[in-house]
Write an enzyme that holds these catalytic residues in place. Structure first.
Site, PDB file in Angstrom:
ATOM      1  N   GLU A 222       0.829  -1.210   0.000  1.00  0.00           N
ATOM      2  CA  GLU A 222       0.000   0.000   0.000  1.00  0.00           C
ATOM      3  C   GLU A 222       0.861   1.257   0.000  1.00  0.00           C
ATOM      4  OE1 GLU A 222      -3.428   2.046   2.879  1.00  0.00           O
ATOM      5  OE2 GLU A 222      -2.156   0.423   3.626  1.00  0.00           O
TER       6      GLU A 222
ATOM      7  N   LYS B 103      -9.665   2.488  -3.114  1.00  0.00           N
ATOM      8  CA  LYS B 103     -10.171   1.980  -1.841  1.00  0.00           C
ATOM      9  C   LYS B 103     -11.579   2.499  -1.596  1.00  0.00           C
ATOM     10  CE  LYS B 103      -8.784   1.444   3.016  1.00  0.00           C
ATOM     11  NZ  LYS B 103      -7.786   1.814   4.040  1.00  0.00           N
TER      12      LYS B 103
ATOM     13  N   CYS C 283      -5.556  -2.481   2.725  1.00  0.00           N
ATOM     14  CA  CYS C 283      -5.395  -2.399   4.176  1.00  0.00           C
ATOM     15  C   CYS C 283      -6.540  -3.103   4.908  1.00  0.00           C
ATOM     16  CB  CYS C 283      -5.256  -0.938   4.593  1.00  0.00           C
ATOM     17  SG  CYS C 283      -4.718  -0.703   6.303  1.00  0.00           S
TER      18      CYS C 283
END
Length: 534
Positions: free
Chosen positions: A291, A355, A408
């Site tokens: 990430e 995301k 994440c």
């Protein structure tokens, strides 16, 4: 046991509060990195006995009668979440001058809020409380319900749901494929709380027997899947794509510094990507960076794309985490997304995904205008914070492989496994756990990611900046991995990656069926028809 139960039931005042907190905190030993699941038998046995003694005056209102049980459950939850989530404070120490003041909110405030769910679970169970096995069923159903609510309300935070304590290893994870993590949570509470019946004797034989059957079925099903069920057919070893996971273990404080550090970070990723395969292995077909591994806006840096193209062979693919900027036009602020790029050997971005589920106070600030006036900012420095994508879509590689992208902590949400995941070949999870240092956080995060692989029946490709990076098969077994804070890379292949091995199980349906059965047991016991002594 009866004498011990009597003493705990009758304990009062400060001792009672401390015992409830300690019971919750002790249960954290069942979670990674320790993984001593038997600790939960102690925790929930004590909780049942404490709720047994959580009595109020018969003249009290309904709220008054339920308050002692709520307080007991809240104290239990407070101990559990403080002991299990204290490491969140580590993220605030990365920029301690700016955020040290918020340490009490992270270490004590968040657990205090999360403990409300366990307080409500205890209060709900108390409504259906009875003398025998029914109260164990009521507690299990209540915890299952409130853990489910915790997974989505106020954006959700199902971290360390009780069911994970019953899944420390792959043989104990397979039940999640059928009933999901929340179903495992409900039945786990029943099993963990069953020893409390030995202290009060009512319904002990039936309750302990049922708990033993559930636990044996849990282990037996796992053993059947792992050792007796054949794995899906796969291409020969030399035909499978080789996946390289790059783990640079860059310190988070360095990632937030100047341009020279950003250039060094970029070079570190490039160098690890070009290392020769170990022991005569094949070169990687797919290289994965973690990430926000690209430390600048990639589309504003054409030289970076050229250097990536120079690093990759024509037939190689790079999948990397980066910040994506979207210009909306004059007079409008730039939007930033926490994204995943797929870059081919010519340095072209051929696919991307943003995301969807952002971290409150980390990637965006709830009630931003009001909190900014109070001087409260995001932990991640980004003008206006990150924006969330409207929806998630598969990352399709030029080879035809399709990855379900999760950035994440999106991987901790069972309900995120929806949409077109049925068309995916694998789950792709990139993360940056260096925010949390060498604490239990990265270990807990990794366990939850493994359980998602089992739930969906899909392999997992997980790359973390500081670890734990691993390739995990659809049964939760680690094919290859790197330890926490280890600098390096791994090259691995997966059986059946070229096929979609996921099986569409109606896990939500089975979860609600489990909840219904537990509630029926609790209701019947409450009415005194069965499961109570004569």
């Amino acid at each position: 046991m009866e004498r011990l139960a009597d003493r705990i039931i009758l304990v009062w005042g400060v001792k009672r509060s401390l015992l409830a907190i300690a019971a919750g905190a002790f249960g954290v030993l069942a979670l990674p990195p320790v993984g001593f699941f038997a600790a939960m038998f102690v925790s929930f046995t004590l909780l049942v006995w404490l709720i047994d003694g959580a009595a109020a005056s018969p003249e009290s209102s309904l709220a008054g009668r339920l308050w002692p049980a709520f307080a007991t459950g809240w104290l239990f939850g407070f101990g559990y979440f403080v002991a299990g989530l204290w490491w969140l404070g580590h993220a605030l120490l990365v920029d301690s001058d700016e955020f040290a003041w918020a340490l009490p909110l992270a270490i004590l405030g968040l657990p205090a809020c999360l403990a409300i769910f366990y307080g409500l679970a205890a209060a709900l169970a108390r409504i259906l409380w009875s003398d025998g096995m029914g109260r164990i069923a009521a507690l299990a159903a209540s915890f299952g319900l409130l853990e489910w609510v915790r997974s989505f309300i106020f954006t959700g935070f199902p971290w360390n749901a009780i069911g994970y304590a019953m899944m420390p290893m792959p043989v104990m994870m397979q039940s999640a494929h059928v009933i999901g993590t929340m179903g495992v949570t409900a039945l786990s509470v029943f099993v963990f709380a069953a020893p409390a019946l030995l202290g009060t004797r009512q319904g002990a034989k039936l309750g302990i027997s049922l708990a033993a059957i559930l636990f044996a079925a849990h282990l037996g099903y796992g053993a059947y899947i792992l050792y007796l069920t054949p794995k899906p057919e796969a291409l020969p070893e030399d035909k499978r794509p080789v996946i390289r996971l790059v783990q640079p273990a860059i310190d988070q404080s360095v990632k937030m510094d100047n341009d020279a550090d950003r250039e060094a970070i970029f070079e570190t990723h490039l160098k690890l990507s070009t290392e020769a395969p170990r022991e005569g292995g094949r070169k990687p077909d797919i290289i994965v960076w973690p990430e926000t591994s690209i430390p600048f806006i990639l589309t504003d840096n054409k030289d970076a794309l050229t250097r990536i193209a120079d690093t990759l062979d024509d037939d190689q693919i790079l999948i990397a985490g980066a910040v994506r900027a979207e210009e909306l036009g004059p007079g409008y602020p730039t939007r930033y997304y926490n994204s995943i790029y797929v870059i081919d050997g010519r340095g072209q971005i051929v696919a991307a995904s943003d995301k969807v589920h952002l971290v409150p106070f980390g990637e965006y600030l709830p009630f931003e205008d009001m909190l900014n006036e109070l001087g409260i900012q995001n932990v991640v420095e980004m003008p206006g914070g990150f924006s969330a994508a409207a929806s998630r879509h598969l990352l399709e590689l030029p080879s035809g492989l399709k990855f379900y992208p999760l950035v994440c902590y999106e991987i901790i949400f069972p309900d995120e496994m929806t949409g077109d995941i049925g068309q995916a070949n694998a789950i792709l999870n990139i993360t940056n756990d260096s925010w949390f240092g060498s604490t239990p956080g990265p270990y807990q995060h990794f366990q939850q990611a493994r359980v998602r692989a089992v739930e969906t029946g899909l392999p997992l490709i997980r790359d973390a900046n500081s670890g734990i990076s691993a390739v995990v098969d659809a049964r939760g077994e680690i094919v290859s991995g790197l330890k926490l804070d280890e600098i390096g890379f791994i090259d691995a292949t997966l059986d059946g990656l070229e096929k979609n091995t996921g099986k569409p199980y109606p896990r939500q349906t089975y979860f609600w069926l489990t909840e219904t059965l537990l509630m029926i047991i609790a209701l019947i016991s409450r009415r005194g028809f069965i499961f109570r002594p004569n």
